[in-house]
Design a protein around this motif. Structure first.
Motif, PDB file in Angstrom:
ATOM      1  N   GLY A   1       0.961  -1.376  -0.590  1.00  0.00           N
ATOM      2  CA  GLY A   1      -0.273   0.086  -0.269  1.00  0.00           C
ATOM      3  C   GLY A   1       0.633   1.088   0.150  1.00  0.00           C
ATOM      4  O   GLY A   1       0.305   1.767  -0.970  1.00  0.00           O
ATOM      5  N   ALA A   2       1.616   0.903   0.987  1.00  0.00           N
ATOM      6  CA  ALA A   2       2.669   2.215   1.109  1.00  0.00           C
ATOM      7  C   ALA A   2       3.127   2.783  -0.173  1.00  0.00           C
ATOM      8  O   ALA A   2       3.604   3.366  -0.810  1.00  0.00           O
ATOM      9  CB  ALA A   2       4.038   1.971   1.494  1.00  0.00           C
ATOM     10  N   LEU A   3       4.005   2.033  -0.537  1.00  0.00           N
ATOM     11  CA  LEU A   3       4.449   1.664  -2.354  1.00  0.00           C
ATOM     12  C   LEU A   3       3.692   2.352  -3.478  1.00  0.00           C
ATOM     13  O   LEU A   3       4.084   3.118  -4.034  1.00  0.00           O
ATOM     14  CB  LEU A   3       5.479   0.343  -2.757  1.00  0.00           C
ATOM     15  N   LEU A   4       2.708   1.495  -3.646  1.00  0.00           N
ATOM     16  CA  LEU A   4       1.688   2.048  -4.667  1.00  0.00           C
ATOM     17  C   LEU A   4       1.332   3.606  -3.894  1.00  0.00           C
ATOM     18  O   LEU A   4       0.866   4.252  -5.153  1.00  0.00           O
ATOM     19  CB  LEU A   4       0.614   0.984  -4.240  1.00  0.00           C
ATOM     20  N   ARG A   5       1.613   4.168  -2.893  1.00  0.00           N
ATOM     21  CA  ARG A   5       0.533   5.705  -2.900  1.00  0.00           C
ATOM     22  C   ARG A   5       2.130   6.611  -3.747  1.00  0.00           C
ATOM     23  O   ARG A   5       1.947   7.415  -3.860  1.00  0.00           O
ATOM     24  CB  ARG A   5       0.759   5.866  -1.569  1.00  0.00           C
ATOM     25  N   ALA A   6       3.234   5.517  -3.296  1.00  0.00           N
ATOM     26  CA  ALA A   6       4.496   6.413  -3.795  1.00  0.00           C
ATOM     27  C   ALA A   6       4.286   6.367  -4.627  1.00  0.00           C
ATOM     28  O   ALA A   6       4.996   7.342  -5.484  1.00  0.00           O
ATOM     29  CB  ALA A   6       5.678   5.842  -3.322  1.00  0.00           C
ATOM     30  N   ARG A   7       3.792   5.442  -5.519  1.00  0.00           N
ATOM     31  CA  ARG A   7       4.008   5.338  -6.999  1.00  0.00           C
ATOM     32  C   ARG A   7       3.535   6.534  -7.900  1.00  0.00           C
ATOM     33  O   ARG A   7       3.928   6.988  -8.666  1.00  0.00           O
ATOM     34  CB  ARG A   7       3.365   4.732  -8.004  1.00  0.00           C
ATOM     35  N   GLU A   8       2.391   7.210  -7.280  1.00  0.00           N
ATOM     36  CA  GLU A   8       1.178   8.024  -7.489  1.00  0.00           C
ATOM     37  C   GLU A   8       1.760   9.899  -7.820  1.00  0.00           C
ATOM     38  O   GLU A   8       1.883  10.532  -8.302  1.00  0.00           O
ATOM     39  CB  GLU A   8       0.244   8.653  -6.862  1.00  0.00           C
ATOM     40  N   VAL A   9       3.432   9.515  -6.417  1.00  0.00           N
ATOM     41  CA  VAL A   9       4.335  10.727  -6.479  1.00  0.00           C
ATOM     42  C   VAL A   9       4.835  10.976  -7.181  1.00  0.00           C
ATOM     43  O   VAL A   9       5.512  12.449  -7.784  1.00  0.00           O
ATOM     44  CB  VAL A   9       4.280  11.038  -4.799  1.00  0.00           C
ATOM     45  N   SER A  10       5.406   9.699  -7.536  1.00  0.00           N
ATOM     46  CA  SER A  10       7.129  10.118  -8.497  1.00  0.00           C
ATOM     47  C   SER A  10       7.059   8.609  -9.082  1.00  0.00           C
ATOM     48  O   SER A  10       7.128   7.753  -8.510  1.00  0.00           O
ATOM     49  CB  SER A  10       7.892  10.412  -7.189  1.00  0.00           C
ATOM     50  N   THR A  11       7.380   8.996 -10.172  1.00  0.00           N
ATOM     51  CA  THR A  11       7.527   7.575 -11.795  1.00  0.00           C
ATOM     52  C   THR A  11       8.840   7.346 -11.482  1.00  0.00           C
ATOM     53  O   THR A  11       8.919   6.669 -11.495  1.00  0.00           O
ATOM     54  CB  THR A  11       7.093   8.287 -12.895  1.00  0.00           C
ATOM     55  N   ALA A  12       9.806   7.831 -10.828  1.00  0.00           N
ATOM     56  CA  ALA A  12      11.020   7.487 -10.504  1.00  0.00           C
ATOM     57  C   ALA A  12      11.270   6.484  -9.493  1.00  0.00           C
ATOM     58  O   ALA A  12      11.991   5.279  -9.742  1.00  0.00           O
ATOM     59  CB  ALA A  12      12.314   8.335 -10.068  1.00  0.00           C
ATOM     60  N   ILE A  13       9.717   6.356  -8.830  1.00  0.00           N
ATOM     61  CA  ILE A  13       9.766   5.419  -7.372  1.00  0.00           C
ATOM     62  C   ILE A  13      10.027   3.795  -8.335  1.00  0.00           C
ATOM     63  O   ILE A  13      10.597   2.549  -8.387  1.00  0.00           O
ATOM     64  CB  ILE A  13       8.675   5.112  -6.550  1.00  0.00           C
ATOM     65  N   ASP A  14       8.923   3.610  -9.797  1.00  0.00           N
ATOM     66  CA  ASP A  14       8.532   2.558 -10.441  1.00  0.00           C
ATOM     67  C   ASP A  14       9.894   2.013 -11.231  1.00  0.00           C
ATOM     68  O   ASP A  14       9.886   0.950 -12.139  1.00  0.00           O
ATOM     69  CB  ASP A  14       7.730   2.751 -10.991  1.00  0.00           C
ATOM     70  N   ALA A  15      10.681   3.575 -11.233  1.00  0.00           N
ATOM     71  CA  ALA A  15      11.717   3.160 -12.694  1.00  0.00           C
ATOM     72  C   ALA A  15      12.931   2.380 -12.409  1.00  0.00           C
ATOM     73  O   ALA A  15      13.638   1.872 -13.186  1.00  0.00           O
ATOM     74  CB  ALA A  15      11.658   4.243 -13.483  1.00  0.00           C
ATOM     75  N   ALA A  16      13.067   2.907 -11.064  1.00  0.00           N
ATOM     76  CA  ALA A  16      14.101   1.398 -10.470  1.00  0.00           C
ATOM     77  C   ALA A  16      14.370   0.693 -11.197  1.00  0.00           C
ATOM     78  O   ALA A  16      13.579  -0.689 -10.340  1.00  0.00           O
ATOM     79  CB  ALA A  16      14.660   2.024  -9.248  1.00  0.00           C
ATOM     80  N   ASP A  17      15.601  -0.299 -11.387  1.00  0.00           N
ATOM     81  CA  ASP A  17      15.578  -1.434 -11.381  1.00  0.00           C
ATOM     82  C   ASP A  17      16.413  -2.516 -10.816  1.00  0.00           C
ATOM     83  O   ASP A  17      16.638  -1.459  -9.661  1.00  0.00           O
ATOM     84  CB  ASP A  17      16.054  -2.319 -13.239  1.00  0.00           C
ATOM     85  N   THR A  18      16.963  -3.893 -11.274  1.00  0.00           N
ATOM     86  CA  THR A  18      16.938  -4.268  -9.748  1.00  0.00           C
ATOM     87  C   THR A  18      18.371  -4.021  -9.543  1.00  0.00           C
ATOM     88  O   THR A  18      19.147  -3.502  -8.247  1.00  0.00           O
ATOM     89  CB  THR A  18      17.078  -5.834 -10.123  1.00  0.00           C
ATOM     90  N   ALA A  19      19.071  -3.631 -10.948  1.00  0.00           N
ATOM     91  CA  ALA A  19      21.162  -2.552 -10.771  1.00  0.00           C
ATOM     92  C   ALA A  19      20.353  -1.786 -10.305  1.00  0.00           C
ATOM     93  O   ALA A  19      21.590  -1.139  -9.073  1.00  0.00           O
ATOM     94  CB  ALA A  19      21.526  -2.996 -12.476  1.00  0.00           C
TER      95      ALA A  19
END
Length: 524
Positions: A340-358
């Motif tokens: 829930g926290a990470l899904l809400r954070a995705r709405e604030v910043s696209t950078a959260i979703d863009a980070a890959d494993t590396a």
């Protein structure tokens, strides 16, 4: 700690052979850690006890890789065994032993994938390494550590190896047998010079399938249980490797006998031994004899895979996992808070979703998290940091004015006009982004990053979210919109409009609570 910097390796692990926490130093090539893990005997469907071991060593592997190490992990499949022959013959109708083994190997593979266990570097089958086993037996006979009995069984001579029993701190003279009870039969015992010797090769028996035997210089037969692991670890990892792992119930006789075979062959074998504890149900060790084994496929009909991994994989590997509906409920609640926290954070910043494993593995981890993981994979300490980071993220979301934070019990802070300044919004967004990436990086170590595979599709609702999750997501969105309209009405001193919106929410069963820092909601 950067994934690009392999030195120094600070990890200390409890070594079951010396009964102490010791530093791990790669034996051959700096920056490369070689691990042999005893995998499945594919006699039946995988249960949570099997998955406990797989997940525990998956976390070890992930941490080593996070520390910049290249991990070579071998996890074997025992696909020929007394139990496999017996169960395939007893099936109704009977099935070929190899079909029985293949069916359950596929079930294990599906369970590993469902629970996010990374595939090993290589996964050799016992039946694919008969030549290596025959070579090892020949070597042991030549070195005086094995002998041929009648009618073609081959045994390891326990008395010939001075160090036998060192892994489990036992003296051979105190033992009556070195075989597991399920592996003992009269035909094999009959040819032993000493009852403490164990079988390397078992002569074919009348009534067994003809294709469950191979030709050797000592006659037609099949391998003993212990032989395969010594042969396959040598084949893929060489004469000496870093870690041998498995469940604590394998220490004797299986691992003791593996070590004896390999040392008898003149190989250094495993430098360190790491064992995971078992799973208990209502205080009893989980076992099929107790009738309380929990098959993974059945559990996944009622629980999310990530929840099952969370319940099994966030307890120290040397601590017993007490498995229950209560522990699963606790894991489910935590998973909901994390996602829930990470899904809400995705709405604030696209950078959260863009980070890959590396990118996540290149991100610095908190000192407390690193120290905990380096000290024998102290998951309790690591999870303390995870909880603290989750709390900071929820606070950052609340302070950013991200309305979904109300669903988690946090207020969305607003000034009298319901708007924040541009600089404050930017600062808040940066804080949310950084904290969310910190949380993802920590969860990546545990194999539980909700925005990474294999959890991502389910968490984002792409064909995997349950109806209940989808409904809650829709409700959260609708309530957030109405609370935002109500806040605007209050800022404009349109009290009638604000009260009407609140009445609409109340009629729908949504309780709105006002506070100095904003509004929060929950279902009544």
């Amino acid at each position: 700690m950067s994934a690009l910097q392999p030195e120094p390796l600070e990890l200390r692990l409890y070594d079951s052979a010396v009964h102490a926490v010791v530093p791990l130093a790669p034996t051959a090539i700096p920056g490369v850690v070689k691990i042999y893990l005893c995998g499945a005997t594919v006699q039946g469907s995988p249960h949570i006890g099997h998955m406990r071991s797989a997940i525990a060593f998956d976390v070890l592997r992930r941490w080593l890789e996070r520390c910049g190490q290249q991990v070579v992990l071998i996890r074997n499949v025992t696909d020929i065994d007394d139990k496999i022959l017996a169960k395939s013959a007893a099936a109704d109708p009977p099935v070929p032993w190899w079909a029985w083994a293949q069916r359950h190997e596929r079930e294990f593979d599906a369970a590993y994938r469902a629970l996010g266990v990374q595939p090993p570097t290589y996964e050799p089958r016992a039946t694919g390494h008969i030549p290596e086993m025959i070579d090892l037996i020949s070597r042991l006979i030549e070195r005086g550590h094995a002998y041929v009995g009648s009618p073609g069984n081959v045994y390891f001579d326990v008395a010939s190896l001075p160090g036998y029993g060192s892994l489990t701190n036992q003296r051979p003279q105190d033992l009556t047998s070195t075989e597991e009870e399920s592996q003992v039969d009269a035909a094999v015992e009959a040819g032993k010079r000493d009852p403490r010797d164990f079988a390397l090769w078992k002569a074919a028996k009348t009534g067994e399938p003809a294709d469950a035997a191979w030709d050797t210089p000592w006659g037609r037969g099949r391998p003993g249980w212990h032989l395969e692991c010594s042969a396959m670890s040598h084949r893929y990892l060489g004469e000496k490797f870093d870690i041998h792992g498995g469940g604590i119930d394998l220490r004797f006789p299986h691992h003791e006998n593996e070590q004896a075979q390999s040392h008898g062959a003149g190989w250094g074998f495993a430098k360190h031994w790491v064992h995971n504890a078992w799973v208990t149900i209502k205080g009893e060790k989980m076992s099929k004899s107790l009738g309380n084994s929990l098959v993974v496929s059945e559990l996944l009909c009622h629980h999310e895979p990530a929840v099952l991994r969370l319940a099994l994989g966030t307890v120290h590997h040397r601590s017993t996992v007490e498995f229950s509906e209560e522990s699963l409920a606790d894991a489910a609640a935590l998973w909901e808070r994390l996602t829930g926290a990470l899904l809400r954070a995705r709405e604030v910043s696209t950078a959260i979703d863009a980070a890959d494993t590396a990118a996540l593995r290149a991100r610095a981890l908190p000192t407390e998290f690193t120290a905990a993981m380096d000290e024998d994979l102290n998951l309790a300490g690591a999870m303390t940091v995870v909880h603290a980071t989750l709390k900071r993220l929820n606070m950052a979301l609340a302070n950013s004015g991200q309305p979904g934070a109300a669903h988690a019990g946090f207020a969305a802070a607003q000034d009298a006009s319901g708007a924040a300044t541009s600089s404050t919004a930017t600062d808040s967004s940066d804080l949310v982004t950084g904290t969310a990436l910190d949380l993802r990086a920590q969860l990546d170590v545990l194999g539980l990053d909700p925005l990474a595979e294999p959890w991502r599709a389910s968490v984002l609702g792409a064909g995997g979210a349950s109806g209940a999750d989808a409904a809650m997501s829709a409700l959260d969105h609708l309530v957030t919109v109405l609370i935002g309209e109500r806040a605007q009405a209050r800022a404009a001193r349109d009290w009638a409009r604000a009260d009407a919106l609140r009445d609409q929410l109340t009629a729908a069963g949504v309780v709105v609570e006002d506070s100095a820092s904003g509004a929060r909601w929950h279902l009544g």
